[in-house]
Scaffold this motif. Sequence first.
Motif, PDB file in Angstrom:
ATOM      1  N   PHE A 159      11.630 -82.881  45.271  1.00  0.00           N
ATOM      2  CA  PHE A 159      11.479 -82.722  43.823  1.00  0.00           C
ATOM      3  C   PHE A 159      10.098 -83.228  43.412  1.00  0.00           C
ATOM      4  CE2 PHE A 159      15.974 -83.323  44.812  1.00  0.00           C
ATOM      5  CZ  PHE A 159      16.457 -82.114  44.363  1.00  0.00           C
ATOM      6  N   ASP A 160       9.897 -84.507  43.460  1.00  0.00           N
ATOM      7  CA  ASP A 160       8.603 -85.186  43.333  1.00  0.00           C
ATOM      8  C   ASP A 160       8.841 -86.621  43.762  1.00  0.00           C
ATOM      9  OD1 ASP A 160       9.202 -86.979  41.099  1.00  0.00           O
ATOM     10  OD2 ASP A 160       9.075 -85.227  39.810  1.00  0.00           O
ATOM     11  N   ALA A 161       7.829 -87.327  44.067  1.00  0.00           N
ATOM     12  CA  ALA A 161       7.979 -88.664  44.635  1.00  0.00           C
ATOM     13  C   ALA A 161       8.633 -89.662  43.680  1.00  0.00           C
ATOM     14  CB  ALA A 161       6.616 -89.195  45.080  1.00  0.00           C
ATOM     15  N   GLU A 162       8.729 -89.310  42.405  1.00  0.00           N
ATOM     16  CA  GLU A 162       9.290 -90.224  41.409  1.00  0.00           C
ATOM     17  C   GLU A 162      10.762 -89.980  41.106  1.00  0.00           C
ATOM     18  OE1 GLU A 162       7.420 -92.789  40.344  1.00  0.00           O
ATOM     19  OE2 GLU A 162       5.946 -91.978  41.741  1.00  0.00           O
ATOM     20  N   THR A 163      11.353 -88.887  41.590  1.00  0.00           N
ATOM     21  CA  THR A 163      12.756 -88.599  41.321  1.00  0.00           C
ATOM     22  C   THR A 163      13.635 -89.570  42.110  1.00  0.00           C
ATOM     23  OG1 THR A 163      12.242 -86.280  40.949  1.00  0.00           O
ATOM     24  CG2 THR A 163      14.536 -86.810  41.377  1.00  0.00           C
ATOM     25  N   PRO A 164      14.548 -90.271  41.438  1.00  0.00           N
ATOM     26  CA  PRO A 164      15.335 -91.319  42.108  1.00  0.00           C
ATOM     27  C   PRO A 164      16.527 -90.779  42.892  1.00  0.00           C
ATOM     28  CG  PRO A 164      15.903 -91.271  39.796  1.00  0.00           C
ATOM     29  CD  PRO A 164      14.810 -90.248  40.001  1.00  0.00           C
ATOM     30  N   VAL A 165      16.259 -90.085  43.989  1.00  0.00           N
ATOM     31  CA  VAL A 165      17.324 -89.616  44.877  1.00  0.00           C
ATOM     32  C   VAL A 165      17.087 -90.163  46.275  1.00  0.00           C
ATOM     33  CG1 VAL A 165      17.773 -87.505  43.576  1.00  0.00           C
ATOM     34  CG2 VAL A 165      16.157 -87.439  45.450  1.00  0.00           C
ATOM     35  N   ASP A 166      18.173 -90.357  46.993  1.00  0.00           N
ATOM     36  CA  ASP A 166      18.078 -90.844  48.362  1.00  0.00           C
ATOM     37  C   ASP A 166      18.653 -89.843  49.359  1.00  0.00           C
ATOM     38  OD1 ASP A 166      17.300 -92.897  50.201  1.00  0.00           O
ATOM     39  OD2 ASP A 166      19.434 -93.289  50.501  1.00  0.00           O
ATOM     40  N   ALA A 167      19.275 -88.770  48.836  1.00  0.00           N
ATOM     41  CA  ALA A 167      19.824 -87.734  49.704  1.00  0.00           C
ATOM     42  C   ALA A 167      19.729 -86.397  48.975  1.00  0.00           C
ATOM     43  CB  ALA A 167      21.270 -88.037  50.064  1.00  0.00           C
ATOM     44  N   THR A 168      19.311 -85.354  49.693  1.00  0.00           N
ATOM     45  CA  THR A 168      19.181 -84.017  49.107  1.00  0.00           C
ATOM     46  C   THR A 168      19.727 -82.973  50.080  1.00  0.00           C
ATOM     47  OG1 THR A 168      17.192 -84.671  47.895  1.00  0.00           O
ATOM     48  CG2 THR A 168      17.549 -82.322  48.173  1.00  0.00           C
TER      49      THR A 168
END
Length: 89
Positions: free
Chosen positions: A67-76
Amino acid sequence: MLIGKVVDNVWATRKDEKLKGLKLMVVEVEGTDEGRGSRKMVAADYIGAGQDDKVIIVTGSSARHIFDAETPVDATIVGIIDSLESEKE
């Protein structure tokens, strides 16, 4: 990368602004060791997976950079598996 199966959706009306518009799915990750059970995780769906789909999941910084380095996800979720061949020892 991990292999898992989509088992449910996550509905969250209050969440970080950067998560708005992302579909969040509960994925049951296959165990990596013989006899070890599975675990569940929440993953952002990038590819359009649905209930009961077998999927490929990336974690950590790879999951964020989709997404972008700032999106708070740990799994996609990055892929839907059509078939899987495995050689047992």
